[in-house]
Enzyme design. Structure first.
Site, PDB file in Angstrom:
ATOM      1  N   GLU A  76       0.431  -2.437   2.205  1.00  0.00           N
ATOM      2  CA  GLU A  76      -0.156  -2.917   0.950  1.00  0.00           C
ATOM      3  C   GLU A  76       0.579  -4.107   0.329  1.00  0.00           C
ATOM      4  O   GLU A  76       1.108  -4.005  -0.789  1.00  0.00           O
ATOM      5  CB  GLU A  76      -0.244  -1.763  -0.058  1.00  0.00           C
ATOM      6  CG  GLU A  76      -1.115  -0.618   0.438  1.00  0.00           C
ATOM      7  CD  GLU A  76      -1.377   0.444  -0.630  1.00  0.00           C
ATOM      8  OE1 GLU A  76      -0.769   0.394  -1.704  1.00  0.00           O
ATOM      9  OE2 GLU A  76      -2.218   1.328  -0.382  1.00  0.00           O
ATOM     10  N   GLU A 109      -4.469   5.295   4.891  1.00  0.00           N
ATOM     11  CA  GLU A 109      -4.188   6.173   3.743  1.00  0.00           C
ATOM     12  C   GLU A 109      -5.501   6.519   3.062  1.00  0.00           C
ATOM     13  O   GLU A 109      -6.344   5.642   2.848  1.00  0.00           O
ATOM     14  CB  GLU A 109      -3.285   5.518   2.686  1.00  0.00           C
ATOM     15  CG  GLU A 109      -1.845   5.399   3.092  1.00  0.00           C
ATOM     16  CD  GLU A 109      -0.968   4.768   1.999  1.00  0.00           C
ATOM     17  OE1 GLU A 109      -1.291   4.889   0.799  1.00  0.00           O
ATOM     18  OE2 GLU A 109       0.030   4.139   2.374  1.00  0.00           O
TER      19      GLU A 109
HETATM   20  C1  FCB Z   1      -0.559   3.791  -2.077  1.00  0.00           C
HETATM   21  C2  FCB Z   1       0.842   3.725  -1.515  1.00  0.00           C
HETATM   22  C3  FCB Z   1       1.457   5.085  -1.256  1.00  0.00           C
HETATM   23  C4  FCB Z   1       1.130   6.054  -2.356  1.00  0.00           C
HETATM   24  C5  FCB Z   1      -0.349   6.089  -2.599  1.00  0.00           C
HETATM   25  C6  FCB Z   1      -0.775   7.094  -3.643  1.00  0.00           C
HETATM   26  O1  FCB Z   1      -0.846   2.634  -2.773  1.00  0.00           O
HETATM   27  O2  FCB Z   1       0.838   2.996  -0.305  1.00  0.00           O
HETATM   28  O3  FCB Z   1       2.836   4.902  -1.092  1.00  0.00           O
HETATM   29  O4  FCB Z   1       1.825   5.721  -3.493  1.00  0.00           O
HETATM   30  O5  FCB Z   1      -0.783   4.825  -2.996  1.00  0.00           O
END
Ligand code: FCB
Length: 449
Positions: free
Chosen positions: A169, A352
Site C-alpha cells: 500500500e 488483503e
Molecule cells: C491495511 C494495512 C494492514 C491493516 C489493514 C486493516 O491498509 O495494509 O496493515 O492495517 O489495513
C-alpha cells in the site's frame, strides 16, 4: 451464519491469510533489530488511540511456531507475512544482520514443512529510522536503499519464498504517513508528498530487478484500492470523484502498468527523471489488491486545500472501524481494473480483505464473530462473480490471522480470525476460523471444472 456452500473456485486458487511484521512480532529489541519509524511514532505522545505500541504486539517473534500451527489448522495454502527491514539492516544500510534473517529463515522452513507457500512482503511501512532521518521516502536515495535490502533478503530466502511482494500500500504510506500525518512518520505535506509516491515506485522497480536476479519466484506489489462513488450528482462532484480516483486507484497503477502518471498527479516534475518510468514499469507477475471498502466523494467546500471531500456511503452495514461492508465494491473494483488496464493487467490476487469487530470471548471461552463470517462469505462470492466476469483472480488472503496492533488505532481494532488476549497472549480461534477452515477444505476437495 451463512450455511449455503460457497461456489466452486478454480483448482490452484490460493487460499491465504496476511499479517505484517510490526503489527504482530513484538520483540523490538531482539537479535539486533534497529528502530523503525513506527517505533518512534508509537512512542510519541498522542499518536496512537490507546497510547500503545508494537513493542510486544502478539509476541509472534517468540510464538511463530504456535502461529504456524494455527495456519496449518486453518488449511491455508499460503501465508503472507512481512519482513521487518530494521531486523535485516538495523541502520537501513550495510550488510545483513544474520540473526534477523535467521528468524525469517526458520519461519519460511516451518511454513514449507506444513505445505504452506511463504509469500513475503518486503516493506509493510517499517522504514528504518535512520533512513527517515536522511529524508525517508522524500529522498531519492531511499529507493536505492530499498533495492539493496531486497537483494539481501532474496539472497537468503529466494530459493523458498513462493511470491514476493515489494511494497504494501504505497498509497497509504504516502497519504497517511507523509500527507496527513495520521501514520508514521507523521509528516503533513498534503500534495507535496508526491515524491513519496515516486520514490516508492522507483524503489519497487529497482527491487523487482534485484529479486529477479536472486529468485525465480513471481513478483508482485500490493496496492490499496477503493472504488470511488460520486455523491451529489453535479459536474463538480463528478470531477472531485475523478480526482480522488486518480490519486487513490491510478497514481500507483498507471505507471506500474506502463502508462505513466495520471494527469494532474505529478507534484514536482523534477522528481521524475527520464529513465524512471521504464524502471517502474518493469513487468510484474501478479497485482496484489488490498480491498476494504468503497469511498464516497463529493465536491470540496470553498477554501478546502483538497480537490475533493470524502463522505460516508449510506446503506451498508458497518464494521467497528465504521467502514461500510460492501462486497459488491470488490466485484466492481476487479471489473474496473480489468476494463481500465485490459491486457496490461497481470493476474490478480486479493492480498488483503477483512474487517474489524469488537469480538469478545463468551462464557464458554468461545469467540463468536458471525459478522466476520458474513463478510468473508460475501467477499468470496464477489471474487467468484469477478471470475465469472472474466477477471483473472488467483487468490484471496484474509486480513488477518490474528487480532493485532492496528497502527494508529493501537489494540482497539480486532481483525483476526484468531482472538488474542494481549495480557496472556492466549490465542483463541473465532467462529470465522472454523467457518473458513471448512470453506477452504470444501473448495479444495471439489474437482476442477
Ligand atoms: C491495511 C494495512 C494492514 C491493516 C489493514 C486493516 O491498509 O495494509 O496493515 O492495517 O489495513
Amino acid at each position: 451464519m451463512p450455511t449455503a456452500p460457497l461456489p466452486h473456485f478454480p483448482a490452484g486458487f490460493r487460499w491465504g491469510v496476511s499479517t505484517s511484521a510490526y503489527q504482530i512480532e513484538g520483540a523490538v529489541g531482539a537479535d539486533g533489530r534497529g528502530p523503525s519509524i513506527w517505533d518512534t511514532f508509537a512512542h510519541s505522545p498522542g499518536r496512537i488511540a490507546d497510547g500503545s505500541s508494537g513493542d510486544v504486539a502478539c509476541d509472534h517473534y517468540h510464538r511463530h511456531r504456535e502461529d504456524v500451527a494455527l495456519l496449518a489448522g486453518l488449511g491455508v495454502t499460503a501465508y503472507r507475512f512481512s519482513v521487518a527491514w530494521p531486523r535485516i539492516q538495523p541502520g537501513g544500510t550495510g550488510p545483513a544482520n544474520p540473526r534477523g534473517l535467521d528468524f525469517y529463515d526458520r519461519l519460511v522452513d516451518d511454513l514449507l514443512a506444513h505445505d504452506i507457500d511463504p509469500v513475503a512482503t518486503l516493506y509493510h511501512w517499517d522504514l528504518p529510522q535512520p533512513l527517515e532521518d536522511a529524508g525517508g521516502w522524500l529522498a531519492r536515495d531511499t529507493a536505492a536503499r530499498f533495492a539493496a535490502y531486497a537483494d539481501l533478503v532474496a539472497a537468503r530466502l529466494g530459493d523458498r519464498v513462493k511470491l514476493w511482494i515489494t511494497l504494501n500500500e504505497p498509497f497509504v504510506q504516502m497519504s497517511l504517513g507523509y500527507g496527513t500525518g495520521a501514520h508514521a512518520p507523521g509528516r503533513t505535506l498534503l500534495f507535496d508528498a508526491f515524491p513519496v509516491a515516486h520514490h516508492q515506485l522507483l524503489g519497487h522497480g529497482l527491487a523487482v530487478a534485484a529479486l529477479r536476479a536472486r529468485s525465480g519466484s513471481p513478483v508482485a506489489i500490493a496496492n490499496n484500492y477503493s472504488p470511488v462513488r460520486a455523491l451529489g450528482g453535479t459536474d463538480a462532484d463528478r470531477s472531485a470523484a475523478a480526482a480522488y480516483e486518480a490519486l487513490h486507484n491510478r497514481l500507483f497503477t498507471d505507471p506500474l502498468l506502463g502508462r505513466g502518471y495520471p494527469e494532474g498527479t505529478v507534484g514536482d516534475p523534477s522528481v521524475v527523471r527520464d529513465e524512471d518510468l521504464a524502471l517502474i514499469a518493469a513487468p510484474i507477475d501478479v497485482l496484489g489488491v488490498n480491498y476494504y471498502n468503497p469511498t464516497g466523494v463529493r465536491a470540496p467546500q470553498e477554501g478546502s486545500p483538497l480537490p475533493f471531500e470524502l463522505a460516508p456511503l449510506d446503506g451498508y452495514p458497518r464494521t467497528a472501524f465504521d467502514w461500510p461492508v460492501a462486497p459488491d465494491g470488490l466485484r466492481e473494483l476487479l471489473g474496473w481494473l480489468h476494463r481500465t488496464y485490459g491486457d496490461a493487467l497481470p493476474p490478480v490476487e486479493i492480498t488483503e480483505s477483512g474487517c474489524a469487530y469488537d469480538d469478545v470471548p463468551d462464557v464458554d471461552g468461545r469467540v463468536p464473530d458471525p459478522e466476520r463470517v458474513a463478510y468473508l462469505d460475501g467477499h468470496l462470492r464477489a471474487v467468484r462473480a469477478a471470475l465469472d466476469d472474466g477477471v483473472d483472480v488467483r487468490g484471496y488472503f484474509v486480513w488477518s490471522l490474528l487480532d493485532n496492533w492496528e497502527w494508529a488505532e493501537g489494540f482497539t481494532k480486532r481483525f483476526g480470525l484468531v482472538h488474542v488476549d494481549y495480557a496472556t497472549q492466549a490465542r483463541t480461534p473465532k467462529s470465522s476460523y472454523a467457518w473458513l477452515r471448512d470453506a477452504i477444505a470444501a473448495a479444495r476437495r471439489k474437482p476442477a471444472r
